[in-house]
Design a protein around this motif. Sequence first.
Motif, PDB file in Angstrom:
ATOM      1  N   ALA A   1     -62.319  99.170 -50.394  1.00 24.21           N
ATOM      2  CA  ALA A   1     -62.023  99.327 -48.967  1.00 24.21           C
ATOM      3  C   ALA A   1     -60.549  99.644 -48.725  1.00 24.21           C
ATOM      4  CB  ALA A   1     -62.426  98.065 -48.201  1.00 24.21           C
TER       5      ALA A   1
ATOM      6  N   LEU B   1     -64.982 103.505 -42.651  1.00 14.52           N
ATOM      7  CA  LEU B   1     -63.526 103.412 -42.735  1.00 14.52           C
ATOM      8  C   LEU B   1     -62.818 104.683 -42.303  1.00 14.52           C
ATOM      9  CD1 LEU B   1     -63.305 101.605 -46.192  1.00 14.52           C
ATOM     10  CD2 LEU B   1     -62.822 100.583 -43.957  1.00 14.52           C
TER      11      LEU B   1
ATOM     12  N   SER C   1     -58.999 103.157 -47.313  1.00 14.22           N
ATOM     13  CA  SER C   1     -58.234 103.126 -46.067  1.00 14.22           C
ATOM     14  C   SER C   1     -56.863 103.767 -46.243  1.00 14.22           C
ATOM     15  CB  SER C   1     -58.089 101.688 -45.576  1.00 14.22           C
ATOM     16  OG  SER C   1     -59.350 101.152 -45.209  1.00 14.22           O
TER      17      SER C   1
END
Length: 273
Positions: free
Chosen positions: A163, A205, A167
């Motif tokens: 993640a 995301l 990002s």
Amino acid sequence: MSFDLSSPTSYLFVPGHRPELIAKSRRSGAGAVVIDLEDAVAPADRPAARIAVRAALAAEPVPGQQLWVRINAPGTADAEADLTALGDLLTHARVPKVDDPAQIDWVADRAPRLAATLPAVESAAGLLAAPAVAAHPLVARLGLGGVDLANDLGCDGSPAALAYPRSVLVVASRAAGLPGPVNSVYARLDDPDGLLAHARAARALGVGAQSALTPRQLPAIHEVFGLAAERVRWAREVLGAFEAAGGAACRTPSGDFVDLPIAQEARRILAAV
């Protein structure tokens, strides 16, 4: 380079030493095809692969489909051989293991007609350099090399573990005015549910596209990253309500709040239809 919702949502990889698969990939409906001279090709097969890639680049283009070549890592003898063999036929290069914008310059110095690159971030150093790489004028989009990155970081490659790296690439891309980055491949070829989870976690995301290893993966990728019919209906309802209100904040018949930023999002969606 401006943010472009019409950028490809699927990038189908195909081994460079398999001409029959290259031809099949061009008929697959993928938004972009990436002919691979790196990981999918054994070193002994690379000379023959370069000949096959030259033929593919010289062939009639497929309307609406981008054609990329993944060369070997910049600075290596294999990359030097790739660029020498492809000469002025190479216009779009997927560049692996990028952690310095100078690597893009190295490729450009050896590819006289290079128009765009898609650097793959595959290390911690690459993540730290992502904003500088994204700002290079020959970078069209960033890509995530999730397997190599997970190995470098010592993490498990799960959505939670990736993640933060995803990002970072989303933020670096947006700051440079690029489309959302390209997600890494999902290696379990016969696991459509796993592919959907992999793609949805990235899409949530702000990742804008997905790499594929087989045409069988394309329908799920297009479902997640494409403009689904309900999203288009939402955008039309939003704009209809906003325009009926004279550009003032309002509610749609379905009960969604609409103001100027939401109306602008709806316009971007409809511009890509």
